[in-house]
Write an enzyme that holds these catalytic residues in place. Structure first.
Site, PDB file in Angstrom:
ATOM      1  N   GLU A   1     -21.711 -16.118  21.930  1.00 35.19           N
ATOM      2  CA  GLU A   1     -22.639 -15.353  22.764  1.00 35.19           C
ATOM      3  C   GLU A   1     -23.928 -16.110  23.124  1.00 35.19           C
ATOM      4  OE1 GLU A   1     -23.121 -11.634  20.647  1.00 35.19           O
ATOM      5  OE2 GLU A   1     -20.968 -11.273  20.615  1.00 35.19           O
TER       6      GLU A   1
ATOM      7  N   ASN B   1     -17.065 -18.344  22.262  1.00 35.50           N
ATOM      8  CA  ASN B   1     -16.663 -16.934  22.311  1.00 35.50           C
ATOM      9  C   ASN B   1     -17.793 -16.080  22.905  1.00 35.50           C
ATOM     10  OD1 ASN B   1     -14.895 -14.723  21.488  1.00 35.50           O
ATOM     11  ND2 ASN B   1     -16.349 -14.298  19.840  1.00 35.50           N
TER      12      ASN B   1
ATOM     13  N   HIS C   1     -14.695  -6.365  25.039  1.00 39.87           N
ATOM     14  CA  HIS C   1     -15.177  -5.032  24.640  1.00 39.87           C
ATOM     15  C   HIS C   1     -15.322  -4.241  25.941  1.00 39.87           C
ATOM     16  CE1 HIS C   1     -15.831  -6.000  20.472  1.00 39.87           C
ATOM     17  NE2 HIS C   1     -16.482  -7.100  20.816  1.00 39.87           N
TER      18      HIS C   1
ATOM     19  N   GLU D   1     -11.649  -9.909  20.781  1.00 36.53           N
ATOM     20  CA  GLU D   1     -12.251  -8.715  20.150  1.00 36.53           C
ATOM     21  C   GLU D   1     -11.969  -7.447  20.956  1.00 36.53           C
ATOM     22  OE1 GLU D   1     -16.414  -9.280  19.240  1.00 36.53           O
ATOM     23  OE2 GLU D   1     -16.132 -11.395  18.716  1.00 36.53           O
TER      24      GLU D   1
ATOM     25  N   ASP E   1     -11.456  -3.945  22.388  1.00 40.31           N
ATOM     26  CA  ASP E   1     -11.468  -2.505  22.103  1.00 40.31           C
ATOM     27  C   ASP E   1     -12.038  -1.826  23.340  1.00 40.31           C
ATOM     28  OD1 ASP E   1     -14.215  -3.010  21.849  1.00 40.31           O
ATOM     29  OD2 ASP E   1     -14.284  -2.624  19.703  1.00 40.31           O
TER      30      ASP E   1
HETATM   31  O1  G3I Z   1     -23.439  -3.968   4.875  1.00 38.34           O
HETATM   32  C1  G3I Z   1     -24.596  -3.218   5.248  1.00 38.34           C
HETATM   33  C2  G3I Z   1     -24.800  -2.091   4.316  1.00 38.34           C
HETATM   34  O2  G3I Z   1     -25.082  -2.591   3.042  1.00 38.34           O
HETATM   35  C3  G3I Z   1     -25.978  -1.219   4.848  1.00 38.34           C
HETATM   36  O3  G3I Z   1     -26.134  -0.099   4.016  1.00 38.34           O
HETATM   37  C4  G3I Z   1     -25.695  -0.746   6.262  1.00 38.34           C
HETATM   38  C5  G3I Z   1     -26.852   0.051   6.844  1.00 38.34           C
HETATM   39  O4  G3I Z   1     -27.083  -0.249   8.189  1.00 38.34           O
HETATM   40  O5  G3I Z   1     -25.496  -1.897   7.052  1.00 38.34           O
HETATM   41  C6  G3I Z   1     -24.379  -2.687   6.644  1.00 38.34           C
HETATM   42  O6  G3I Z   1     -24.277  -3.779   7.491  1.00 38.34           O
HETATM   43  C7  G3I Z   1     -23.819  -3.526   8.789  1.00 38.34           C
HETATM   44  C8  G3I Z   1     -22.546  -4.319   9.019  1.00 38.34           C
HETATM   45  O7  G3I Z   1     -22.120  -4.202  10.358  1.00 38.34           O
HETATM   46  C9  G3I Z   1     -21.407  -3.871   8.123  1.00 38.34           C
HETATM   47  O8  G3I Z   1     -21.046  -2.568   8.409  1.00 38.34           O
HETATM   48  C10 G3I Z   1     -24.886  -3.941   9.777  1.00 38.34           C
HETATM   49  O9  G3I Z   1     -26.002  -3.081   9.677  1.00 38.34           O
HETATM   50  C11 G3I Z   1     -24.346  -3.897  11.195  1.00 38.34           C
HETATM   51  O10 G3I Z   1     -25.305  -4.466  12.059  1.00 38.34           O
HETATM   52  C12 G3I Z   1     -23.071  -4.707  11.271  1.00 38.34           C
HETATM   53  O11 G3I Z   1     -22.552  -4.562  12.564  1.00 38.34           O
HETATM   54  C13 G3I Z   1     -21.625  -5.553  12.965  1.00 38.34           C
HETATM   55  C14 G3I Z   1     -22.117  -6.211  14.241  1.00 38.34           C
HETATM   56  O12 G3I Z   1     -21.143  -7.136  14.698  1.00 38.34           O
HETATM   57  C15 G3I Z   1     -23.419  -6.973  14.002  1.00 38.34           C
HETATM   58  O13 G3I Z   1     -23.862  -7.538  15.136  1.00 38.34           O
HETATM   59  C16 G3I Z   1     -20.276  -4.877  13.203  1.00 38.34           C
HETATM   60  O14 G3I Z   1     -19.743  -4.412  11.972  1.00 38.34           O
HETATM   61  C17 G3I Z   1     -19.307  -5.873  13.841  1.00 38.34           C
HETATM   62  O15 G3I Z   1     -18.152  -5.172  14.241  1.00 38.34           O
HETATM   63  C18 G3I Z   1     -19.945  -6.506  15.068  1.00 38.34           C
HETATM   64  O16 G3I Z   1     -19.052  -7.444  15.592  1.00 38.34           O
HETATM   65  C19 G3I Z   1     -19.483  -8.125  16.779  1.00 38.34           C
HETATM   66  C20 G3I Z   1     -18.914  -9.524  16.718  1.00 38.34           C
HETATM   67  O17 G3I Z   1     -19.269 -10.160  15.514  1.00 38.34           O
HETATM   68  C21 G3I Z   1     -19.384 -10.341  17.920  1.00 38.34           C
HETATM   69  N1  G3I Z   1     -19.088  -9.659  19.157  1.00 38.34           N
HETATM   70  C22 G3I Z   1     -19.515  -8.269  19.264  1.00 38.34           C
HETATM   71  C23 G3I Z   1     -18.977  -7.469  18.085  1.00 38.34           C
HETATM   72  C24 G3I Z   1     -19.336  -6.012  18.199  1.00 38.34           C
HETATM   73  O18 G3I Z   1     -20.725  -5.835  18.179  1.00 38.34           O
END
Ligand code: G3I
Length: 351
Positions: A159, A201, A237, A267, A269
């Protein structure tokens, strides 16, 4: 006589029924996505967490049965694996890789150089170009080296292009190192595991736009500079309220294939929350999008991989992020295959 005729008619009908049942077993409908994918020379992928693969039996059964390749959803990101400068924590990522390799699944490493999910300690050095290069080099060499021979593909840079105008995003990496960071990142990844395939990516890149033009220009720059890249990941997405057309996907992705790049969907969805209609209409429309997008990709040159960002609606990041329920994937919350699952199969069967 009349009785005899009825007897034979029934017998014939039974025979036809038996044969058509046997015939149906021989059609592709009973095959898994990955078995159908093998016939089309495409890998089918999903993202996953270690918990989903190891603790959720229904999830892992489907992952192993239907998919070829897994992308760790968050476990390999900088902030998860390299939380403090001196210490790497490979715990969750190792668990995913071990599960995959012992279950005949490939792994896609995601992601080495990104501006999101970066730990605070990296930013401290943002005005020190030499130090930032060293941080990036240590990170790439250590992580890619740790998984040498185990991770088949790496999303090396993620990105890096702006949505609004296709210019380079002013990330901490770009601002502190300059455009050279691309070349360095791919060079160090290649050195750390010469056999892994290396990818750029990005999202919102599937249609013609300022952003996809910007990414295209970046890929031309990679080629001109002989940066060791193997392919490009289109995240895909999508939004069910505004899906891309088949024709646009084909011609846009083909221009990248013409640069000699392997084409992966990394990715996919589909956000469903803005769709206007009943749940039934929504699932039908979703299935059509899966079928159309996958069919489009299958006709693109050098297309090799179709990865979904999850497999069940139960764990989608979309519902968490938008605070509104979404049904973006191909298995429902109870792991029942949805119409979209059959949409993917229809695409694989060339329908
Ligand atoms: O693990 C912590 C947890 O301890 C805490 O209590 C909770 C409270 O907010 O957060 C948890 O972490 C989160 C993590 O996902 C695991 O669930 C983060 O806040 C959250 O920001 C994170 O989001 C991820 C996101 O990337 C971050 O940018 C998503 O799961 C993940 O699916 C998403 O994936 C991205 C790809 O890497 C790149 N392309 C876009 C895609 C979708 O956004």
């Amino acid at each position: 006589m009349r009785v005899q005729k009825t007897y034979w008619t029934v017998a014939l009908m039974l025979l036809i029924a038996v044969y058509s049942f046997a015939g149906s077993l021989n059609t592709n409908t009973g095959l898994s996505l990955k078995e159908l994918g093998a016939k089309r020379n495409v890998l089918i992928g999903t993202t996953a967490t270690a918990w989903q693969l190891i603790q959720d039996g229904a999830f892992s059964d489907i992952a192993v049965r239907e998919f070829d390749i897994v992308t760790p959803e968050n476990a390999m990101k900088f902030g998860n694996i390299h939380r403090t400068e001196k210490a790497y924590d490979f715990g969750e990522a190792d668990a995913i890789v071990d599960f995959c390799l012992s279950n005949n699944l490939k792994v896609r490493g995601h992601t080495l150089v990104w501006h999101t999910q970066l730990p605070g300690w990296v930013e401290i050095f943002k005005n020190d170009k030499g130090r930032m290069k060293k941080i990036m080099k240590d990170h790439i060499k250590t992580v890619v080296g740790h998984y040498k021979g185990k991770v088949a593909y790496w999303d090396v840079v993620n990105e890096a292009v702006r949505d609004e105008d296709g210019e380079l995003r002013e990330t901490v990496w770009y601002k502190s190192i300059g455009k050279e960071y691309f070349k360095l990142a791919f060079k160090w990844a290649r050195e750390a595991d010469p056999k892994a395939k290396l990818f750029y990516n990005d999202y919102a890149s599937e249609i013609f736009s300022k952003k996809s033009d910007g990414i295209y220009a970046l890929m031309q720059y990679f080629k001109k500079e002989h940066i060791p890249i193997d392919g490009i990941g289109f995240q895909m997405h999508l939004d069910l309220a505004n899906p891309p057309s088949r024709e646009v996907i084909v011609s846009n992705l083909n221009r990248f294939a013409d640069l000699g790049l392997e084409i992966h969907v990394t990715e996919m969805d589909v956000k469903t929350m803005d769709f206007k209609g009943t749940k039934k209409q929504m699932e039908k429309a979703l299935a059509q999008v899966y079928q159309d997008v996958f069919a489009a990709c299958l006709s693109v040159k050098n297309f090799k991989n179709f990865t979904l960002w999850g497999l069940t609606d139960k764990y989608t990041w979309l519902s968490l992020t938008y605070g509104s329920v979404n049904y973006p994937l191909i298995f429902d919350n109870q792991y029942k295959p949805k119409e979209s699952y059959y949409g993917m199969k229809r695409a694989l069967e060339g329908m």
